[in-house]
Design an enzyme around this catalytic site. Structure first.
Site, PDB file in Angstrom:
ATOM      1  CB  SER A  60      -0.920  -0.014   1.209  1.00 21.77           C
ATOM      2  OG  SER A  60      -0.156   0.029   2.375  1.00 21.77           O
ATOM      3  CG  ASP A 104      -6.973   8.227   0.064  1.00 21.66           C
ATOM      4  OD1 ASP A 104      -5.897   8.417  -0.513  1.00 21.66           O
ATOM      5  OD2 ASP A 104      -7.140   7.355   0.923  1.00 21.66           O
ATOM      6  CB  THR A 132       8.143  -8.913 -12.458  1.00 27.20           C
ATOM      7  OG1 THR A 132       8.636 -10.213 -12.777  1.00 27.20           O
ATOM      8  CG2 THR A 132       8.861  -7.869 -13.272  1.00 27.20           C
ATOM      9  N   PRO A 172       6.421 -10.306  -7.068  1.00 29.82           N
ATOM     10  CG  PRO A 172       7.362  -8.943  -5.413  1.00 29.82           C
ATOM     11  CD  PRO A 172       7.673  -9.617  -6.711  1.00 29.82           C
ATOM     12  CD  GLN A 220       5.762 -13.007 -12.608  1.00 27.25           C
ATOM     13  OE1 GLN A 220       5.518 -14.199 -12.496  1.00 27.25           O
ATOM     14  NE2 GLN A 220       6.955 -12.551 -12.907  1.00 27.25           N
ATOM     15  CE  LYS A 275      10.232 -12.284 -15.389  1.00 32.99           C
ATOM     16  NZ  LYS A 275      11.460 -12.164 -14.598  1.00 32.99           N
ATOM     17  CB  CYS A 290     -10.400  25.575  12.858  1.00 35.24           C
ATOM     18  SG  CYS A 290     -11.868  24.942  13.681  1.00 35.24           S
ATOM     19  N   GLY A 349      -6.755  28.065  15.055  1.00 36.93           N
ATOM     20  CA  GLY A 349      -5.939  29.259  14.807  1.00 36.93           C
ATOM     21  C   GLY A 349      -6.709  30.552  15.062  1.00 36.93           C
ATOM     22  CG  HIS A 395     -10.955  23.368   8.879  1.00 36.95           C
ATOM     23  ND1 HIS A 395      -9.693  23.271   9.428  1.00 36.95           N
ATOM     24  CD2 HIS A 395     -11.814  23.041   9.864  1.00 36.95           C
ATOM     25  CE1 HIS A 395      -9.785  22.893  10.687  1.00 36.95           C
ATOM     26  NE2 HIS A 395     -11.061  22.754  10.985  1.00 36.95           N
ATOM     27  CD  GLU A 420      -7.667  23.903   6.496  1.00 34.98           C
ATOM     28  OE1 GLU A 420      -8.053  25.091   6.434  1.00 34.98           O
ATOM     29  OE2 GLU A 420      -7.713  23.238   7.550  1.00 34.98           O
TER      30      GLU A 420
HETATM   31  N1  GLN Z   1     -10.614  22.104  19.063  1.00 34.74           N
HETATM   32  C1  GLN Z   1     -11.309  23.238  18.546  1.00 34.74           C
HETATM   33  C2  GLN Z   1     -12.812  23.020  18.538  1.00 34.74           C
HETATM   34  O1  GLN Z   1     -13.269  21.897  18.589  1.00 34.74           O
HETATM   35  C3  GLN Z   1     -10.819  23.589  17.165  1.00 34.74           C
HETATM   36  C4  GLN Z   1     -11.111  22.536  16.139  1.00 34.74           C
HETATM   37  C5  GLN Z   1     -10.302  22.633  14.881  1.00 34.74           C
HETATM   38  O2  GLN Z   1      -9.304  23.314  14.841  1.00 34.74           O
HETATM   39  N2  GLN Z   1     -10.717  21.923  13.855  1.00 34.74           N
HETATM   40  O3  GLN Z   1     -13.559  23.944  18.445  1.00 34.74           O
END
Ligand code: GLN
Length: 557
Positions: free
Chosen positions: A17, A75, A191, A193, A195, A226, A390, A392, A535, A537
Site C-alpha cells: 500500500s 484521499d 516482478t 510480487p 505477478q 514480462k 479554526c 488558529g 477550514h 484549506e
Molecule cells: N478544538 C477546537 C474546537 O473543537 C478547534 C477545532 C479545529 O481546529 N478543527 O472547536
C-alpha cells in the site's frame, strides 16, 4: 441502474500500500475531466471505523471534511484537488458504515427473517453505494483501499466484480496498480510480487484492463512485457509509472504511459485533454524564483505532511501562483509554549522569529496550545502576517483577550470556565457531553456574512469577480459578501469578551447569518492578520487556490 450512461473505473492495488494508487486514480480522473467529462470519485475502505473522525491524525493523516459534513480520510482531499470538484457523503464507503447500516436494518426487521451475509447483502449494499455516488456522472472512479488479498478488503473486491454483471463488463474498466521493487544487492527489478498480486486478482474473478507498474526509476519495457506475459494481459495494457518529483506531475506521466489510448477506447471517443492549466501550474511550481518566503507552521505534530496535508498543499499552491519559493518551517507548538525556557533560548521561538509569516492550523486537545497562543500574540505584536485556521482563530482571540485584560483567557477545551470568567472560547450550544463522540461536531458547509469593508470580504470578492473561486462566494449588488466554508469544531468565541478581544487588536469581520457565531476575525492594524473558524484549506485547489491563502502569501512578498 438509474444512470445508464455512466462508465465505471475500478482501481485496486497490489504488492504494497502507499505506492500512489489514489494519486494514479485521481490523475486518470483529472485527464478525463480535462477531456470534458463529468467525473466523480469514491473511496471504498475496508477498515471497520464508521468514519475517520476519531482516527489519530499521526497514524492516519489528516481528517478531511466533505461539504455535507462527513469526516473522511485524506484521499478525498486528493480527489478534490485533482478534479476540482466537491466530494460528498457518497464519496466514501467504509466497511464500518456498511456493517452499521446492515445491522441497523436487521435489528429493525428489514430482512424479514433472512440470514444476513457478506454475499449478497454486504456486496449488494456496496453496489448500491457505488450507484448512488455515480448518479450524476459520465465516469465514476472507485478506489479500493488496501491491497488485493487483504482479508477485510475481499467483500469490496467481490462487490466490484459483481458490479460489472449489473452494468455490463464493457462499462467497467479495472485498473491495477502494482509495485515492482528494485533489489540493490542483485541489481534488478523483481516482478514476482506483482505477478502474484495479479494472480490473486484473477483468482477473485477480475482480469485488469490496465496494469500500472510503479517503480522507483523508469523501468525497461521488458519488465512490463514480462508482467503481461505472466498475467495473461495484453502488453499494451501494462504501463510503467516511475516515481516523479511532484504528485501533480503524475497526470503527465499517465498521459505519456499509453493509458490514454485505453481510456479513449473505453469511453468510445478520442478527445484531446485540455491540460493547459495543469501545464501552467507544473511550470510555475517547478520554477526557482528569486524570492523565497518562509512560513512558520505552528503545529502539534511537526514534520508530518500527511497530518496537515490540505494546509501545506494550499500554501504550496499559493506560493507557485504568487511566483515565490515557499518554504514551510515546522514550529513545534509544545516547545514554543515551554515556559521553563527563556524566550531568547527557546529554539522554537528563534525559528518563528526567522519566518516571514505564521500559520496556526486546526487542532484538538491542550497539548501545544500555549505555543499557538504565543505565536498569535507574536504576530499581533510584531505585525507578522498570520493566518489562523479554526483553532488558529480561537488562539488568536485568546491572545487578544489576554492583551485586552483577561489575563487568564483560555478555551473551555483547555480548562477555562464560566466560574473563573476566563472562557473566551466556550463550548457551542448542544455540544456539551459529546466531546469524545464521533460525527457530532459542527461539520461541513456553513455560511458566513462578512463585513464588506473588511480585508477578508475584499479578498473573497476580488477572487469571485475574477471568477477564480467559486464554491459558495456570493457578492450582492449592494456590496454584501457571503461565503460558505467547511467546518469541524465544537467550541466557539464567547462574545461576552468582545470588548477585551477588540482592545487586544482584533475585529470580528464575519459571523453566521444569525449573527451568533464568530466566523472571521482580523487585525486592522496588521499587514495581514486573518483568522477563520472554518477550514478554507479544504477548498483550496492547485489549479484554483483559495483566496485567503493567496492573499496571505502575497503579503509575505
Ligand atoms: N478544538 C477546537 C474546537 O473543537 C478547534 C477545532 C479545529 O481546529 N478543527 O472547536
Amino acid at each position: 441502474m438509474k444512470n445508464k450512461k455512466c462508465k465505471y473505473i475500478f482501481v485496486t492495488g497490489g504488492v504494497l500500500s502507499g505506492v500512489g494508487k489514489g494519486i494514479t486514480a485521481a490523475s486518470i480522473g483529472a485527464i478525463l475531466k480535462a477531456k470534458g467529462y463529468k467525473v466523480t470519485m469514491q473511496k471504498c475502505d475496508p477498515y471497520l471505523n464508521v468514519d475517520a473522525g476519531l482516527l489519530n491524525p499521526v497514524e492516519h493523516g489528516e481528517c478531511y471534511v466533505t461539504h455535507d459534513g462527513v469526516e473522511t480520510d485524506l484521499d478525498l482531499g486528493h480527489y478534490e484537488r485533482f478534479l476540482d470538484f466537491e466530494t460528498s457523503k457518497y464519496s466514501i464507503t467504509l466497511s464500518g458504515s456498511i456493517y452499521k447500516e446492515l445491522i441497523e436494518r436487521e435489528r429493525a426487521g428489514g430482512f424479514h427473517g433472512k440470514t444476513v451475509q457478506l454475499v449478497p447483502h454486504f456486496t449488494n449494499l456496496v453496489c448500491e453505494k457505488i450507484e448512488k455516488a455515480s448518479a450524476e456522472s459520465d465516469i465514476h472512479i472507485v478506489e479500493i483501499g488496501g491491497t488485493i488479498g487483504d482479508y477485510e478488503g475481499l467483500p469490496f473486491v467481490e462487490a466490484i466484480r459483481l458490479f460489472a454483471n449489473k452494468v455490463g463488463r464493457r462499462n467497467c474498466l479495472y485498473v491495477s496498480v502494482v509495485y515492482v521493487p528494485f533489489i540493490h544487492t542483485s541489481n534488478e527489478l523483481k516482478t514476482k510480487p506483482a505477478q502474484n498480486a495479479l494472480k490473486d486478482l484473477r483468482g477473485f474473478g477480475i482480469i485488469p484492463d490496465v496494469v500500472c507498474v510503479r517503480t522507483e526509476e523508469p523501468a525497461p519495457r521488458a519488465i512490463c512485457e514480462k508482467i503481461a506475459a505472466f498475467s495473461g494481459i495484453s502488453s499494451d495494457a501494462v504501463v510503467n509509472l516511475p516515481d516523479i518529483q511532484s504528485v501533480y506531475d503524475v497526470p503527465f506521466n499517465v498521459l505519456k504511459s499509453g493509458v490514454l489510448a485505453i481510456l479513449d477506447d473505453f469511453v468510445g471517443e478520442t478527445k484531446e485533454p485540455d491540460m493547459k492549466r495543469w501545464k501552467e501550474f507544473s511550470r510555475r511550481r517547478a520554477r526557482q524564483y528569486t524570492k523565497t518566503v518562509k512560513v512558520g507552521l505552528v503545529a502539534k505534530y511537526v514534520g508530518n505532511d500527511d497530518t496537515y496535508m490540505c494546509v501545506t498543499e494550499a500554501l504550496k499552491a499559493a506560493g507557485a501562483w504568487n511566483g515565490v519559493n515557499l518554504e514551510i518551517c515546522w514550529i513545534n507548538a509544545e516547545e514554543l509554549g515551554d515556559k521553563s525556557v527563556s524566550e531568547d533560548k527557546n529554539e522554537a521561538m528563534l525559528r518563528l522569529k526567522d519566518c516571514d509569516g505564521i500559520v496556526v492550523p486546526g487542532g484538538f486537545g491542550a497539548r501545544g496550545v500555549e505555543g499557538k497562543v504565543k505565536a498569535a500574540e507574536y504576530a499581533l505584536d510584531h505585525n507578522v502576517p498570520y493566518l489562523g485556521l479554526c483553532l488558529g482563530l480561537q488562539v488568536a482571540c485568546i491572545a487578544a483577550a489576554r492583551k485586552g485584560g483577561v489575563k487568564e483567557a483560555n478555551s473551555e477545551e483547555f480548562g477555562a470556565s464560566e466560574a473563573d470568567n476566563n472562557n473566551v472560547i466556550y463550548i457551542m450550544e448542544g455540544q456539551k457531553g459529546k466531546e469524545s463522540t464521533g460525527g457530532t461536531m459542527r461539520l461541513g458547509d456553513y455560511r458566513a456574512v462578512l463585513n464588506p469593508k473588511s480585508k477578508v470580504a475584499k479578498t473573497y470578492k476580488k477572487a469571485a469577480e475574477k471568477g477564480e473561486y467559486v464554491y459558495g462566494t456570493e457578492v450582492s449588488e449592494d456590496g454584501g459578501v457571503e461565503v460558505i466554508e467547511r467546518h469541524r469544531h465544537r467550541y466557539e468565541v464567547n462574545k461576552k469578551f468582545l470588548p477585551e478581544i477588540e482592545k487586544g487588536g482584533l475585529r470580528i469581520v464575519g459571523t453566521s447569518p444569525d449573527g451568533k457565531l464568530v466566523e472571521f476575525v482580523e487585525a486592522p492594524d496588521c499587514k495581514y492578520f486573518v483568522a477563520t473558524q472554518a477550514h478554507p484549506e479544504f477548498k483550496s485547489r492547485p489549479l484554483n487556490p483559495h483566496p485567503l491563502f493567496m492573499e496571505f502569501v502575497k503579503s509575505l512578498k
